[in-house]
Write an enzyme that holds these catalytic residues in place. Structure first.
Site, PDB file in Angstrom:
ATOM      1  CB  CYS A 193      -6.978   9.770 -13.532  1.00  0.00           C
ATOM      2  SG  CYS A 193      -7.088   8.460 -12.325  1.00  0.00           S
TER       3      CYS A 193
ATOM      4  CG  ASN B 174      -1.826   1.149   1.306  1.00  0.00           C
ATOM      5  OD1 ASN B 174      -1.541   2.229   0.786  1.00  0.00           O
ATOM      6  ND2 ASN B 174      -2.965   0.932   1.930  1.00  0.00           N
TER       7      ASN B 174
HETATM    8  N1  SAH Z   1       1.128   3.922 -13.498  1.00  0.00           N
HETATM    9  C1  SAH Z   1       0.394   2.818 -14.079  1.00  0.00           C
HETATM   10  C2  SAH Z   1      -1.096   2.940 -13.905  1.00  0.00           C
HETATM   11  C3  SAH Z   1      -1.548   3.098 -12.457  1.00  0.00           C
HETATM   12  S1  SAH Z   1      -3.241   2.804 -12.195  1.00  0.00           S
HETATM   13  C4  SAH Z   1       0.786   2.670 -15.532  1.00  0.00           C
HETATM   14  O1  SAH Z   1       1.431   3.566 -16.104  1.00  0.00           O
HETATM   15  O2  SAH Z   1       0.476   1.635 -16.126  1.00  0.00           O
HETATM   16  C5  SAH Z   1      -3.361   2.826 -10.471  1.00  0.00           C
HETATM   17  C6  SAH Z   1      -2.801   1.605  -9.763  1.00  0.00           C
HETATM   18  O3  SAH Z   1      -2.841   1.871  -8.352  1.00  0.00           O
HETATM   19  C7  SAH Z   1      -3.553   0.325  -9.951  1.00  0.00           C
HETATM   20  O4  SAH Z   1      -2.677  -0.635 -10.490  1.00  0.00           O
HETATM   21  C8  SAH Z   1      -4.005  -0.115  -8.544  1.00  0.00           C
HETATM   22  O5  SAH Z   1      -3.858  -1.510  -8.331  1.00  0.00           O
HETATM   23  C9  SAH Z   1      -3.038   0.635  -7.678  1.00  0.00           C
HETATM   24  N2  SAH Z   1      -3.459   1.002  -6.302  1.00  0.00           N
HETATM   25  C10 SAH Z   1      -4.650   1.463  -5.887  1.00  0.00           C
HETATM   26  N3  SAH Z   1      -4.590   1.804  -4.580  1.00  0.00           N
HETATM   27  C11 SAH Z   1      -3.330   1.545  -4.152  1.00  0.00           C
HETATM   28  C12 SAH Z   1      -2.632   1.715  -2.918  1.00  0.00           C
HETATM   29  N4  SAH Z   1      -3.223   2.241  -1.851  1.00  0.00           N
HETATM   30  N5  SAH Z   1      -1.337   1.356  -2.853  1.00  0.00           N
HETATM   31  C13 SAH Z   1      -0.710   0.828  -3.945  1.00  0.00           C
HETATM   32  N6  SAH Z   1      -1.314   0.682  -5.136  1.00  0.00           N
HETATM   33  C14 SAH Z   1      -2.600   1.030  -5.250  1.00  0.00           C
END
Ligand code: SAH
Length: 386
Positions: free
Chosen positions: A329, A268
Site C-alpha cells: 500500500c 514480528n
Molecule cells: N490484513 C489486515 C490489514 C493489515 S494492516 C486486514 O485485512 O485487516 C498492517 C498490519 O501490520 C497492522 O495491523 C500492523 O499492526 C501490522 N504490523 C506492522 N509491522 C509489523 C511487523 N513487523 N510484524 C507483524 N505485524 C506488523
C-alpha cells in the site's frame, strides 16, 4: 473581495495536465487566509477555477472546480450525494465501506467511511476542515447515521497545522461497532482502531483471495483478521501474525464470534517467517499485507528490501500449487516496481511463479485519472508452480 490566489505559469501547466494540486512554489501571489475557498487565477489573471487553500502544507491549493463554476456549499453537498449514489450502485456485500474517497470523489482531503449505522470522517486539509459543518449536515440529511465520529488523528493533519483529535460530531458512537463483510462479522473499535477501524480498501481482495484459499493458511500482518477470517473458513488450519497485541486480541474475539479456528500470534513477521522456515513448516496459502514500508520517497530503497525479504521467505514456505496473496500500500512503490520486487524474490527463492490476478484497492476507493497519488494499493495473487 473574494480570496484569490495567483499561480505561476508552471502551476497553470500542471493544472492543464489534469493534476488538481498546486504546490507552494507555484503560488505567485496569495490574498487569502488559511483554509479559505479561493478563486485561482493564472499568471495573466485568467480565472482557472476554485480551490481549497492551505497556508502551511506543501500542497497550497486543492482544486474543487475549473473555469467559472463556483465552489459553494451546494457543490459540496452534490458531490457527497453523487459519492453516496455511486456506492449504492456497487451493491457492496458489506455494511462497512468507504463512502467518500477524497480526490477520487472530487472532494479533496475528505474521507468518510461507513460502519453500519455510524460514519467516521477525516478532514485532512485546512480548507476541508473548515467545511466540516457543511459535510456533517449533508451526511445527516443524506445518510441519517446514528452517530458521526471525527477520526482527525492522522499525522497528515500536523503538516496542515491542524490539531490531532477524535470527536463525536453528531449522535452517539459506541466503543465497539459490529459490521459484516462477505458473511464474516467483525467487531470494530472506531475510536482506537488503525485507519478508521478496518482496512476497507482490501475488502474485494479478501473476497477474491478466498476463492483460492485452501489447506494450511498463514496470514501475515493480520490486524484484526480481515484475511484470516475470510480465507480461514476455506482452510484446514489458520495461523495469523501481527505485532499489535490489541489487533490480535480483537482477532481472537472475531474468530470466536464467527466460529473460525485461528492460531493468532503476536509477533514480528520478519522474525516469524524465518522461525517457521527453521521449523520446516509449509503452507498452501499465504497472505502478506504489510503496512506501507515507504511512507515517503526517501524510504523507498529500504522498503524495497523489506518487501523483497518477506516475499522471498513466503515463497520458500509455500508448497507447489500454493497461493501467495501479496500486497503493497506504498504509493511510492508503484505497480511496476512491486512486480519487479516480487519477481526478484521468486528468482532468489528458486520458485517458478505465475501471476493469476493483479488487483488494486476496492471500487469504493476510486482512483482519479491523472492523479497517481490516488492509486496506492497493489494486490497480486500468485501461484507457485514449482
Ligand atoms: N490484513 C489486515 C490489514 C493489515 S494492516 C486486514 O485485512 O485487516 C498492517 C498490519 O501490520 C497492522 O495491523 C500492523 O499492526 C501490522 N504490523 C506492522 N509491522 C509489523 C511487523 N513487523 N510484524 C507483524 N505485524 C506488523
Amino acid at each position: 473581495m473574494i480570496p484569490t490566489i495567483t499561480i505561476s505559469a508552471r502551476g497553470e501547466r500542471r493544472l492543464q495536465s489534469g493534476h488538481p494540486w498546486i504546490y507552494r512554489a507555484d503560488v505567485a501571489d496569495a490574498r487569502a487566509e488559511a483554509g479559505d475557498r479561493v478563486l485561482v487565477r493564472g499568471p495573466r489573471g485568467r480565472p482557472l477555477g476554485h480551490a481549497l487553500f492551505s497556508d502551511r502544507s506543501q500542497i497550497a491549493l486543492r482544486m474543487l472546480t475549473y473555469g467559472e463554476q463556483p465552489a459553494d456549499d451546494a457543490l459540496i453537498r452534490r458531490r457527497i450525494e453523487a459519492a453516496q449514489q455511486f456506492r449504492q450502485s456497487l451493491r457492496i456485500d458489506a455494511t462497512a465501506f468507504r463512502l467518500i474517497h477524497g480526490e477520487g470523489d472530487l472532494l479533496p482531503s475528505l474521507i468518510v467511511d461507513r460502519y453500519g449505522d455510524f460514519l467516521v470522517v477525516q478532514t485532512l486539509s485546512q480548507g476541508m476542515d473548515r467545511l466540516l459543518p457543511v459535510v456533517v449536515s449533508a451526511l445527516q440529511e443524506l445518510v441519517h447515521p446514528v452517530g458521526i465520529l471525527a477520526r482527525n488523528d492522522p499525522r497528515a493533519r500536523v503538516l496542515e497545522g491542524l490539531e490531532q483529535r477524535v470527536d463525536v460530531l453528531a449522535g452517539d458512537v459506541p466503543d465497539a461497532v459490529s459490521v459484516t463483510e462477505g458473511g464474516v462479522e467483525y467487531d470494530v473499535d472506531l475510536r482506537r482502531g488503525q485507519k478508521t477501524g478496518l482496512f476497507l480498501d482490501q475488502r474485494e481482495n479478501r473476497a477474491a483471495a478466498a476463492g483460492y484459499a485452501h489447506g494450511r493458511l498463514l496470514d501475515c500482518f493480520s490486524y484484526t483478521g480481515g484475511f484470516a477470517l475470510a480465507l480461514g473458513r476455506r482452510c484446514r488450519e489458520t495461523i495469523a501474525i501481527d505485532v499489535s497485541e490489541d489487533a490480535i486480541r480483537r482477532l481472537r474475539l472475531n474468530a470466536a464470534r464467527n466460529g473460525v479456528e485461528v492460531d493468532a500470534r503476536v509477533g514480528n513477521v520478519f522474525d516469524d517467517l524465518r522461525g517457521l522456515e527453521r521449523l520446516g513448516e509449509r503452507f498452501d496459502t499465504i497472505v502478506l499485507d504489510p503496512p506501507a514500508f515507504a511512507k515517503n520517497k526517501a524510504a523507498v530503497a529500504k522498503a524495497v528490501t523489506g518487501y523483497k525479504e518477506i516475499n522471498l521467505r513466503a515463497l520458500k514456505l509455500l508448497e507447489s500449487g500454493g497461493t501467495l496473496v501479496t500486497c503493497s500500500c506504498s504509493y511510492h512503490v508503484n505497480e511496476a516496481m512491486f512486480a519487479e520486487i516480487v519477481h526478484d524474490a521468486a528468482l532468489d527463492a528458486q520458485a517458478e511463479v505465475s501471476l493469476v490476478e493483479k488487483r488494486m484497492q476496492g471500487r469504493d476507493h476510486p482512483v482519479l485519472l491523472g492523479v497517481p497519488e490516488t492509486y496506492y494499493l497493489k494486490c497480486f495473487i500468485l501461484r507457485k508452480l514449482a
